[in-house]
Write a protein that holds these residues in place. Structure first.
Motif, PDB file in Angstrom:
ATOM      1  N   LYS B 318       0.838  -1.199   0.000  1.00 54.91           N
ATOM      2  CA  LYS B 318       0.000   0.000   0.000  1.00 54.91           C
ATOM      3  C   LYS B 318       0.879   1.259   0.000  1.00 54.91           C
ATOM      4  CE  LYS B 318      -3.861   2.266   0.345  1.00 54.91           C
ATOM      5  NZ  LYS B 318      -4.913   2.181  -0.660  1.00 54.91           N
ATOM      6  N   ILE B 319       1.916   1.242   0.832  1.00 53.72           N
ATOM      7  CA  ILE B 319       2.792   2.406   0.923  1.00 53.72           C
ATOM      8  C   ILE B 319       3.488   2.661  -0.422  1.00 53.72           C
ATOM      9  CG2 ILE B 319       4.947   3.218   1.977  1.00 53.72           C
ATOM     10  CD1 ILE B 319       3.843   1.789   4.575  1.00 53.72           C
ATOM     11  N   VAL B 320       3.972   1.570  -1.046  1.00 51.84           N
ATOM     12  CA  VAL B 320       4.637   1.724  -2.346  1.00 51.84           C
ATOM     13  C   VAL B 320       3.638   2.227  -3.395  1.00 51.84           C
ATOM     14  CG1 VAL B 320       5.805   0.493  -4.212  1.00 51.84           C
ATOM     15  CG2 VAL B 320       6.438   0.050  -1.848  1.00 51.84           C
ATOM     16  N   ASP B 321       2.412   1.732  -3.340  1.00 56.53           N
ATOM     17  CA  ASP B 321       1.391   2.183  -4.298  1.00 56.53           C
ATOM     18  C   ASP B 321       1.108   3.673  -4.151  1.00 56.53           C
ATOM     19  OD1 ASP B 321       1.200  -0.249  -5.409  1.00 56.53           O
ATOM     20  OD2 ASP B 321      -0.715  -0.817  -4.488  1.00 56.53           O
ATOM     21  N   VAL B 322       0.972   4.125  -2.914  1.00 55.85           N
ATOM     22  CA  VAL B 322       0.700   5.547  -2.682  1.00 55.85           C
ATOM     23  C   VAL B 322       1.873   6.392  -3.180  1.00 55.85           C
ATOM     24  CG1 VAL B 322       0.359   7.318  -0.906  1.00 55.85           C
ATOM     25  CG2 VAL B 322      -0.839   5.141  -0.742  1.00 55.85           C
ATOM     26  N   TRP B 323       3.079   5.896  -2.933  1.00 59.97           N
ATOM     27  CA  TRP B 323       4.280   6.610  -3.400  1.00 59.97           C
ATOM     28  C   TRP B 323       4.294   6.691  -4.922  1.00 59.97           C
ATOM     29  CZ3 TRP B 323       9.291   3.781  -4.614  1.00 59.97           C
ATOM     30  CH2 TRP B 323      10.296   4.673  -4.995  1.00 59.97           C
ATOM     31  N   LYS B 324       4.031   5.540  -5.578  1.00 56.11           N
ATOM     32  CA  LYS B 324       4.049   5.509  -7.048  1.00 56.11           C
ATOM     33  C   LYS B 324       3.033   6.482  -7.625  1.00 56.11           C
ATOM     34  CE  LYS B 324       4.039   1.410  -9.142  1.00 56.11           C
ATOM     35  NZ  LYS B 324       3.704  -0.029  -9.226  1.00 56.11           N
ATOM     36  N   LYS B 325       1.874   6.572  -6.962  1.00 61.09           N
ATOM     37  CA  LYS B 325       0.803   7.425  -7.476  1.00 61.09           C
ATOM     38  C   LYS B 325       1.172   8.905  -7.368  1.00 61.09           C
ATOM     39  CE  LYS B 325      -3.724   8.349  -6.248  1.00 61.09           C
ATOM     40  NZ  LYS B 325      -4.509   8.243  -5.034  1.00 61.09           N
ATOM     41  N   ALA B 327       4.453  10.275  -6.744  1.00 64.76           N
ATOM     42  CA  ALA B 327       5.833  10.726  -6.930  1.00 64.76           C
ATOM     43  C   ALA B 327       6.056  11.338  -8.296  1.00 64.76           C
ATOM     44  CB  ALA B 327       6.782   9.558  -6.747  1.00 64.76           C
ATOM     45  N   GLU B 328       6.921  12.348  -8.322  1.00 62.67           N
ATOM     46  CA  GLU B 328       7.457  12.814  -9.588  1.00 62.67           C
ATOM     47  C   GLU B 328       8.669  11.949  -9.905  1.00 62.67           C
ATOM     48  OE1 GLU B 328       8.211  16.946  -9.133  1.00 62.67           O
ATOM     49  OE2 GLU B 328       6.091  17.450  -9.219  1.00 62.67           O
ATOM     50  N   PRO B 329       9.053  11.877 -11.195  1.00 62.06           N
ATOM     51  CA  PRO B 329      10.179  11.004 -11.542  1.00 62.06           C
ATOM     52  C   PRO B 329      11.424  11.355 -10.733  1.00 62.06           C
ATOM     53  CG  PRO B 329       9.148  11.915 -13.519  1.00 62.06           C
ATOM     54  CD  PRO B 329       8.466  12.543 -12.355  1.00 62.06           C
ATOM     55  N   GLY B 330      12.091  10.321 -10.222  1.00 60.56           N
ATOM     56  CA  GLY B 330      13.340  10.540  -9.495  1.00 60.56           C
ATOM     57  C   GLY B 330      13.167  10.935  -8.051  1.00 60.56           C
ATOM     58  N   GLU B 331      11.961  10.868  -7.551  1.00 61.72           N
ATOM     59  CA  GLU B 331      11.721  11.314  -6.180  1.00 61.72           C
ATOM     60  C   GLU B 331      11.651  10.116  -5.242  1.00 61.72           C
ATOM     61  OE1 GLU B 331       9.037  15.214  -5.361  1.00 61.72           O
ATOM     62  OE2 GLU B 331       8.000  13.333  -5.568  1.00 61.72           O
ATOM     63  N   ARG B 332      12.463  10.146  -4.195  1.00 62.28           N
ATOM     64  CA  ARG B 332      12.373   9.052  -3.215  1.00 62.28           C
ATOM     65  C   ARG B 332      11.222   9.316  -2.261  1.00 62.28           C
ATOM     66  NH1 ARG B 332      18.327   7.274  -1.364  1.00 62.28           N
ATOM     67  NH2 ARG B 332      17.128   5.807  -0.109  1.00 62.28           N
ATOM     68  N   ILE B 333      10.837   8.275  -1.515  1.00 57.00           N
ATOM     69  CA  ILE B 333       9.621   8.384  -0.702  1.00 57.00           C
ATOM     70  C   ILE B 333       9.668   9.607   0.220  1.00 57.00           C
ATOM     71  CG2 ILE B 333       8.173   7.290   1.043  1.00 57.00           C
ATOM     72  CD1 ILE B 333       8.774   4.655  -0.048  1.00 57.00           C
ATOM     73  N   GLY B 334      10.810   9.819   0.858  1.00 53.45           N
ATOM     74  CA  GLY B 334      10.927  10.936   1.795  1.00 53.45           C
ATOM     75  C   GLY B 334      10.656  12.269   1.120  1.00 53.45           C
ATOM     76  N   ASP B 335      11.144  12.425  -0.114  1.00 57.16           N
ATOM     77  CA  ASP B 335      10.945  13.682  -0.837  1.00 57.16           C
ATOM     78  C   ASP B 335       9.486  13.842  -1.263  1.00 57.16           C
ATOM     79  OD1 ASP B 335      13.631  14.174  -0.546  1.00 57.16           O
ATOM     80  OD2 ASP B 335      14.159  13.216  -2.434  1.00 57.16           O
ATOM     81  N   THR B 336       8.862  12.741  -1.640  1.00 57.72           N
ATOM     82  CA  THR B 336       7.435  12.802  -1.977  1.00 57.72           C
ATOM     83  C   THR B 336       6.622  13.228  -0.759  1.00 57.72           C
ATOM     84  OG1 THR B 336       7.770  10.997  -3.532  1.00 57.72           O
ATOM     85  CG2 THR B 336       5.509  11.513  -2.961  1.00 57.72           C
ATOM     86  N   ILE B 337       6.945  12.644   0.387  1.00 59.49           N
ATOM     87  CA  ILE B 337       6.241  13.013   1.619  1.00 59.49           C
ATOM     88  C   ILE B 337       6.440  14.495   1.905  1.00 59.49           C
ATOM     89  CG2 ILE B 337       6.202  12.700   4.131  1.00 59.49           C
ATOM     90  CD1 ILE B 337       6.730   9.763   3.697  1.00 59.49           C
ATOM     91  N   ASP B 338       7.658  14.986   1.685  1.00 56.80           N
ATOM     92  CA  ASP B 338       7.935  16.404   1.909  1.00 56.80           C
ATOM     93  C   ASP B 338       7.067  17.280   1.020  1.00 56.80           C
ATOM     94  OD1 ASP B 338       9.686  16.244   3.881  1.00 56.80           O
ATOM     95  OD2 ASP B 338      11.481  16.684   2.709  1.00 56.80           O
ATOM     96  N   ARG B 339       6.902  16.865  -0.217  1.00 58.16           N
ATOM     97  CA  ARG B 339       6.193  17.712  -1.170  1.00 58.16           C
ATOM     98  C   ARG B 339       4.687  17.703  -0.915  1.00 58.16           C
ATOM     99  NH1 ARG B 339       4.302  16.526  -5.861  1.00 58.16           N
ATOM    100  NH2 ARG B 339       5.413  14.556  -5.926  1.00 58.16           N
ATOM    101  N   ILE B 340       4.121  16.490  -0.708  1.00 60.02           N
ATOM    102  CA  ILE B 340       2.661  16.453  -0.553  1.00 60.02           C
ATOM    103  C   ILE B 340       2.239  16.604   0.906  1.00 60.02           C
ATOM    104  CG2 ILE B 340       2.448  15.000  -2.607  1.00 60.02           C
ATOM    105  CD1 ILE B 340       1.649  12.707  -0.765  1.00 60.02           C
ATOM    106  N   GLY B 341       3.169  16.490   1.814  1.00 63.97           N
ATOM    107  CA  GLY B 341       2.841  16.618   3.234  1.00 63.97           C
ATOM    108  C   GLY B 341       2.586  15.258   3.873  1.00 63.97           C
ATOM    109  N   LEU B 342       3.054  15.142   5.108  1.00 61.42           N
ATOM    110  CA  LEU B 342       2.934  13.871   5.826  1.00 61.42           C
ATOM    111  C   LEU B 342       1.471  13.500   6.073  1.00 61.42           C
ATOM    112  CD1 LEU B 342       4.558  11.645   7.182  1.00 61.42           C
ATOM    113  CD2 LEU B 342       4.687  13.033   9.225  1.00 61.42           C
ATOM    114  N   GLU B 343       0.665  14.513   6.428  1.00 58.36           N
ATOM    115  CA  GLU B 343      -0.763  14.291   6.686  1.00 58.36           C
ATOM    116  C   GLU B 343      -1.435  13.635   5.482  1.00 58.36           C
ATOM    117  OE1 GLU B 343      -3.123  15.036   9.141  1.00 58.36           O
ATOM    118  OE2 GLU B 343      -1.352  15.128  10.425  1.00 58.36           O
ATOM    119  N   GLU B 344      -1.182  14.246   4.312  1.00 64.48           N
ATOM    120  CA  GLU B 344      -1.809  13.782   3.084  1.00 64.48           C
ATOM    121  C   GLU B 344      -1.351  12.361   2.753  1.00 64.48           C
ATOM    122  OE1 GLU B 344      -4.150  14.744   1.307  1.00 64.48           O
ATOM    123  OE2 GLU B 344      -3.881  13.592  -0.545  1.00 64.48           O
TER     124      GLU B 344
END
Lengths: 411, 375
Positions: B318-325, B327-344
């Motif tokens: 589930k976590i990988v699926d949410v990340w894939k949905k 993420a921008e190309p080249g973004e690791r999970i931590g950076d995706t969380i930073d961009r969209i926010g931890l809450e989201e």
């Protein structure tokens, strides 16, 4: 079922049958490997299926060897197990000639099983208890290594492959690891248990930190540089023309916005003062963009996963020109750590108790001319939790609903 | 091998360090040490390093069983392959896999094929699953809570296409699985870190706990025994019983299930149905993106159902699926969380919120960024 009931249960056929499921599936299975050896697999099967440990920790002594040997015994007292951690060459490059000797030791003195790439950096070989004494001599004299790296001493050091196999290495990580491990002042601790708890050193060649040094070593060395990365404008223009690199993407992906692309002049500008050494641009446009020429080694202290106050990342100390400059500082910190830390406290725990002053004073004394860092640290962090029954039900239900989504209705 | 020497045991006091690293290198690495200038990827699992002299070397990454636990039989196969198609040297990776080193692309492809034939897939690097690192847990340890290698096996079985490159990811993915809160899989600074824990306060074994306590309560006046001293929250109380022996009590309300007491004393017990794993997301040690950081505790507890561990696999999926949905190309999970926010991110994962996963976003600098103001 109470705990004592679980403990009473005997190893059964069912456990072994359930374990067979772990041999299926596309990924190579550890159970298949275990079955090729003389490993007491029934105990493993019982433990996995009952979620309860069939083992107690044990101790095992070999004359004059004070680190590198680990042991355990089964709860029923029938089986004991010994394994050795052995030092590997820096970077863990292993020639087949060396591997053949490892195979010989594992076969003749062990049970035919080993952990090829242990997490401390060591190769772990399971050994037969009654042959352990001989095995030490064979490892020392035939294999050409030694057991070591367990207990309250220096654990096995670890270095990324560095200049041997990587374009990004900013200093010689392998030579650095060998230098520290074989330096008499460090070496003298290898066969002792004199520290309050373990100490580790890890060496990463660039800010990518492939050795994980930032998060798991008491003394962390990471290659870095001062100023902006080096840009070969000609090569970059070529890469842009061929469609490999998008200059707008380069600018956008820079976390501090230090990169700007001049469309008229077809030039990339990087503001060295704002560069965070994130290496995003280097990753995307290598070799047109490379790490800068003014290379340094960032020395940090005090990261670990396991400690009194929970996991944390390293505190920055100083920028060095050569790894050898760190030695007086390291010896001083070892001294402070040994004298002040309570038992089973890591270096970072001591820093938390006594303040970073302890380290910065030592750095001021031993590295007077080096630029110092502005260290930062986490709040306290815990990994385990104690759940109430309601919470447990909530999370179990949620996990169950995910299982239903992914695997369908069948349970 | 000859065993004619008569060693003196007292010499063991001086550790014998392994031969210098350079002795293990093939000539081509010795010639080009520190002279690599470019790299090329040839599909998942093969990387080419090009030296300034024009020579190139090929590295093939091959997956090993969980915890890189191999039999001598398998080791001999690896030696054979390295002798026949490689440069007689392999490298043990940080992610518990093995790298073969060879001098031509044909040989590299041959290594991939031969190892595949033995059942060991090649993969990793670039935008894929690099490794799932596991601690040894039930295999050789005695302080663990859950069996990391079998969870790793279950995860690898599902995520293997991401390793071999059949399925694509936005960026690099590292997964770590540890059997207890000592986190011996290496680090809490990984993209996804699965950590086993007790989920409950330990219960002292009524018969055997005495082996971890002083025999007489008089001793308590002089020194706090390890078993109580290691507790970071003072949840373990030792007291003098009426008969002069020492009693022990664990405060359930204070305990944070860190497992420190279990490290120094074997005789604590737990209820197997209450143990589980926590799932931490978004850490990394690399300085890319928003820099190094520890992972956030997104899921505090997942139940265990060996040997398939479907709950754990489903949560990680589930976590990988949410990340894939997201993420921008080249973004690791931590950076995706930073961009969209931890809450989201947590909302999309759908995990129930409680006092245990009320994470605070971390925004200050770690790693080499601590030096930036000086450079």
């Amino acid at each position: 079922m109470t705990i004592s009931d679980i403990r009473e249960q005997k190893i059964s056929e069912d456990d072994m049958k359930a374990l067979e499921k772990l041999e299926k599936g596309p990924w190579p299975s550890h159970v298949t490997e275990l079955k090729k050896t003389r490993y007491p697999i029934e105990y493993y099967a019982w433990g996995v299926m009952h979620k309860y440990s069939p083992w107690y920790s044990g101790s095992f002594r070999v004359r004059y060897v004070f680190s590198g040997i680990l042991a355990r015994r089964s709860r029923d007292g029938k089986v004991s197990e010994v394994h050795f951690r052995t030092y590997s060459p820096a970077g863990r490059f292993l020639s087949t000639a060396y591997l053949k000797k490892i195979a010989y030791v594992a076969e003749q003195y062990g049970i035919g099983l080993l952990e090829f790439a242990g997490n401390t950096g060591a190769i772990v070989i399971n050994i037969q208890p009654d042959k352990a004494d001989q095995a030490i001599d064979i490892i020392r004299n035939v294999m050409g290594s030694d057991v070591g790296g367990s207990g309250d001493t220096f654990r096995e050091f670890y270095a990324c492959p560095g200049p041997a196999l990587c374009e990004f290495a900013l200093y010689d990580t392998l030579a650095a690891m060998d230098f520290f491990r074989s330096h008499p002042e460090i070496y003298k601790f290898l066969n002792t248990q004199l520290f309050p708890y373990k100490l580790k050193m890890k060496f990463s060649g660039c800010p990518f930190d492939c050795a994980g040094a930032n998060a798991r070593s008491d003394f962390t060395f990471i290659g870095t540089w001062v100023g902006a990365p080096e840009v070969d404008q000609e090569k970059l223009r070529e890469m842009i023309k061929s469609g490999k690199v998008d200059p707008k993407e380069l600018a956008k992906r820079c976390p501090s916005g230090a990169i700007s692309w001049d469309d008229d002049k077809q030039q990339l500008k990087i503001d060295g003062d704002r560069c965070l050494k994130a290496m995003n641009c280097i990753k995307m446009a290598f070799p047109a963009i490379k790490p800068g020429k003014n290379r340094k080694i960032a020395m940090l202290v005090g990261s670990h996963a396991q400690a009194h106050y929970g996991p944390r990342l390293s505190w920055g100390v100083a920028l060095l020109d050569d790894y050898k400059e760190a030695l007086p500082f390291i010896l001083k910190v070892i001294d402070i750590y040994s004298n002040n830390a309570p038992r089973r406290h890591r270096l970072a725990d001591l820093i938390l108790r006594r303040g970073f002053r302890l380290i910065s004073d030592a750095a001021k004394e031993t590295l007077p001319d080096k630029p110092k860092a502005a260290p930062s640290s986490h709040l306290r962090f815990t990994t385990g939790v104690v759940l109430s029954d309601d919470e447990r039900v909530t999370y179990a239900e949620w996990a169950k609903s995910l299982v239903k989504d992914y695997y369908g209705g069948e349970q | 091998m000859a065993e004619t020497f008569v060693p003196d045991p007292s010499e063991r006091i001086n550790k014998r360090l392994p031969m210098p690293y350079a002795a293990q290198f093939p000539d081509i690495i010795k010639r080009n040490y520190g002279k690599w200038v470019d790299r090329k990827f040839h599909g998942n699992g093969i990387i080419e390093h090009i030296s300034e002299s024009g020579e190139s070397i090929f590295t093939v990454k091959v997956g090993l069983p969980p915890n890189s636990r191999i039999s001598v039989d398998t080791l001999k196969k690896i030696i054979d392959v390295a002798d026949s198609y490689g440069l007689k040297v392999v490298r043990a990776t940080r992610g518990m896999n093995v790298e073969f080193i060879t001098d031509s692309l044909d040989k590299a492809k041959k290594i991939v094929d031969v190892m595949k034939g033995y059942g060991f897939p090649a993969g990793g690097w670039e935008n894929s699953l690099w490794h799932i690192t596991s601690c040894t847990a039930y295999l050789t340890c005695s302080t663990f809570a859950v069996d990391a290698p079998s969870i790793t096996k279950a995860l690898y079985d599902y995520f293997m296409p991401y390793f071999t490159g059949e399925e694509k990811l936005p960026s690099k993915l590292d997964i770590f699985v540890s059997g207890c809160t000592n986190i011996c899989a290496g680090t809490l600074a990984g993209d996804i870190v699965v950590v086993g824990h007790w989920g409950q306060a330990p219960k002292p074994d009524p018969e055997k706990i005495k082996f971890c306590l002083p025999t007489s309560a008089e001793a308590l006046k002089k020194v706090t025994p390890d078993v109580a001293a290691v507790c970071p929250v003072n949840a373990i109380k030792l007291y003098a019983k009426e008969d002069g022996s020492v009693g022990i009590e664990v405060d359930d309300k204070r305990c944070i299930a860190c497992g420190r007491c279990k490290n120094v004393c074997d005789y604590f017990d737990w209820d197997p149905d209450k143990i589980g794993v926590g799932v931490f997301v978004g850490g990394k040690t690399s300085n890319t993106g928003s820099g190094p950081r520890l992972a956030y505790r997104i899921v505090p507890w997942v139940p265990l159902n060996p040997p398939e561990y479907r709950e754990v696999v489903a949560v990680v999926r589930k976590i990988v699926d949410v990340w894939k949905k997201n993420a921008e190309p080249g973004e690791r999970i931590g950076d995706t969380i930073d961009r969209i926010g931890l809450e989201e991110f947590m909302r999309q994962v759908g995990v129930p919120k409680s006092r245990h996963n009320a994470c605070i976003e971390v925004s200050w600098n770690f790693g080499v960024r601590q030096f930036i103001k000086y450079v």
